[in-house]
Design a protein around this motif. Structure first.
Motif, short mmCIF file in Angstrom:
data_model
loop_
_atom_site.label_atom_id
_atom_site.label_comp_id
_atom_site.label_asym_id
_atom_site.label_seq_id
_atom_site.Cartn_x
_atom_site.Cartn_y
_atom_site.Cartn_z
N LYS A 79 1.57 -15.41 2.88
CA LYS A 79 0.97 -16.05 4.05
C LYS A 79 1.91 -17.11 4.63
CE LYS A 79 -3.44 -17.16 4.03
NZ LYS A 79 -4.72 -17.87 3.81
N ALA A 80 2.54 -17.89 3.77
CA ALA A 80 3.45 -18.94 4.23
C ALA A 80 4.68 -18.35 4.90
CB ALA A 80 3.86 -19.83 3.07
N GLY A 81 5.20 -17.26 4.34
CA GLY A 81 6.41 -16.66 4.88
C GLY A 81 6.18 -15.89 6.17
N VAL A 82 5.08 -15.17 6.22
CA VAL A 82 4.79 -14.34 7.39
C VAL A 82 4.18 -15.17 8.52
CG1 VAL A 82 3.40 -12.38 8.21
CG2 VAL A 82 4.55 -12.26 6.00
N LYS A 83 3.51 -16.25 8.17
CA LYS A 83 2.84 -17.18 9.10
C LYS A 83 1.53 -16.62 9.64
CE LYS A 83 7.04 -19.56 10.57
NZ LYS A 83 8.06 -18.79 9.92
N HIS A 84 1.54 -15.44 10.19
CA HIS A 84 0.34 -14.82 10.77
C HIS A 84 0.20 -13.39 10.25
CE1 HIS A 84 -0.30 -18.19 13.46
NE2 HIS A 84 1.00 -18.19 13.65
N PRO A 85 -0.21 -13.24 8.98
CA PRO A 85 -0.24 -11.90 8.38
C PRO A 85 -1.18 -10.93 9.08
CG PRO A 85 -1.12 -13.55 6.86
CD PRO A 85 -0.57 -14.29 8.02
N MET A 86 -2.29 -11.40 9.64
CA MET A 86 -3.22 -10.50 10.33
C MET A 86 -2.56 -9.89 11.57
SD MET A 86 -6.18 -9.05 10.65
CE MET A 86 -7.52 -9.91 9.86
N VAL A 87 -1.86 -10.71 12.34
CA VAL A 87 -1.21 -10.21 13.56
C VAL A 87 -0.13 -9.20 13.19
CG1 VAL A 87 0.12 -10.85 15.61
CG2 VAL A 87 -1.76 -12.31 14.84
N GLY A 103 -0.85 -7.39 19.82
CA GLY A 103 -0.19 -8.06 18.69
C GLY A 103 1.09 -8.76 19.10
N ILE A 104 1.87 -8.11 19.94
CA ILE A 104 3.13 -8.71 20.41
C ILE A 104 2.83 -9.92 21.28
CG2 ILE A 104 5.13 -8.33 21.89
CD1 ILE A 104 5.04 -5.35 20.86
N LEU A 146 1.19 -17.48 20.02
CA LEU A 146 1.09 -18.39 18.87
C LEU A 146 2.36 -19.22 18.74
CD1 LEU A 146 -0.55 -15.88 16.38
CD2 LEU A 146 -1.58 -18.04 17.15
N LYS A 147 3.49 -18.59 18.93
CA LYS A 147 4.76 -19.30 18.83
C LYS A 147 4.87 -20.37 19.91
CE LYS A 147 9.11 -17.69 17.10
NZ LYS A 147 10.05 -16.60 17.01
N ARG A 148 4.51 -20.02 21.14
CA ARG A 148 4.57 -20.97 22.25
C ARG A 148 3.62 -22.15 22.06
NH1 ARG A 148 5.14 -16.94 27.42
NH2 ARG A 148 7.36 -16.51 27.08
N ARG A 149 2.47 -21.89 21.42
CA ARG A 149 1.50 -22.95 21.19
C ARG A 149 1.85 -23.79 19.97
NH1 ARG A 149 -3.75 -20.13 20.38
NH2 ARG A 149 -2.62 -18.19 20.38
N GLY A 150 2.88 -23.39 19.25
CA GLY A 150 3.29 -24.14 18.06
C GLY A 150 2.39 -23.91 16.86
N ASP A 151 1.65 -22.82 16.87
CA ASP A 151 0.76 -22.49 15.76
C ASP A 151 1.59 -21.87 14.65
OD1 ASP A 151 -1.05 -21.34 13.97
OD2 ASP A 151 -2.47 -20.82 15.54
N ILE A 152 1.75 -22.61 13.55
CA ILE A 152 2.60 -22.12 12.47
C ILE A 152 1.81 -21.36 11.41
CG2 ILE A 152 4.42 -23.81 12.80
CD1 ILE A 152 3.22 -25.38 10.45
N GLY A 153 0.53 -21.19 11.62
CA GLY A 153 -0.30 -20.34 10.76
C GLY A 153 -0.18 -20.67 9.30
N GLY A 154 0.07 -19.66 8.49
CA GLY A 154 0.14 -19.81 7.04
C GLY A 154 1.25 -20.71 6.56
#
Length: 191
Positions: A99-107, A137-138, A144-152
């Motif tokens: 989760k930490a490495g992928v950041k957004h595993p669901m996407v 997904g793309i 997410l990247k533009r919003r600065g959401d770093i997810g996992g």
């Protein structure tokens, strides 16, 4: 085909709202937190139900073939689907380096799932369904990247147990889909 298209429009209309922070905030203010979640869930579930019904209807009606994938691509699809289930579980498992490495595993799981199914299915309904999810997904990952959401990546201490849960449960879910769930839920046997 119109039911499938309507479902995709409804489902993705709901899923575009989180990509637009100002719109999302406005809806939360207007509807309240619980009202927003209820509306999001209702629209998403309605869209999803229409997608499932519309896709099945299109397949039964004989969706036109756009391309005819070779049989060996079905084996590639089965192989490519293995990490999809691990990523799906990792999205909800506690902690974990995945989760930490992928950041957004669901996407990422949705994108891999879509590509894998585009490899094995060349009819118009399938291309529309899986292509729409790939595009979403793309676009969502860029958003997410533009919003600065770093997810996992926001997890302070990745745990090995989270990874173990994701891998073992993901593989078990994959096996269940191969053996029975894909045919039961989708109506198409994998093997």
């Amino acid at each position: 085909m119109s039911i499938l298209i309507s479902g995709l429009i409804l489902f993705f209309a709901a899923h575009v709202v989180p990509m637009r922070p100002a719109l999302r905030a406005g809806l939360r203010t207007k509807l309240g937190e619980m009202g927003y979640k209820a509306a999001f869930s209702l629209v998403s579930l309605t869209g999803f139900a229409l997608i499932v019904y519309g896709y099945g209807e299109a397949r039964m009606a004989g969706s036109p073939l756009l391309y005819d994938p070779p049989v060996w691509l079905r084996h590639v699809t089965m192989l490519v689907m293995v990490p999809v289930f691990v990523l799906l579980v990792a999205a909800y498992a506690p902690g974990g380096r995945i989760k930490a490495g992928v950041k957004h595993p669901m996407v990422l799981a949705v994108k891999i799932w879509a590509v894998a199914h585009l490899l094995a299915n060349g009819d118009q309904a399938s291309v529309l369904l899986f292509g729409a999810f790939l595009v979403w997904g793309i676009v969502d990952r860029i958003s997410l990247k533009r919003r600065g959401d770093i997810g996992g990546a926001a997890i302070a201490v990745p745990s090995k147990s989270g990874d173990a849960i994701a891998i073992l449960a993901g593989l078990a879910l994959y096996a269940a889909f191969i053996v029975v769930l894909h045919e039961w839920l989708i109506g198409v046997p994998v093997v």
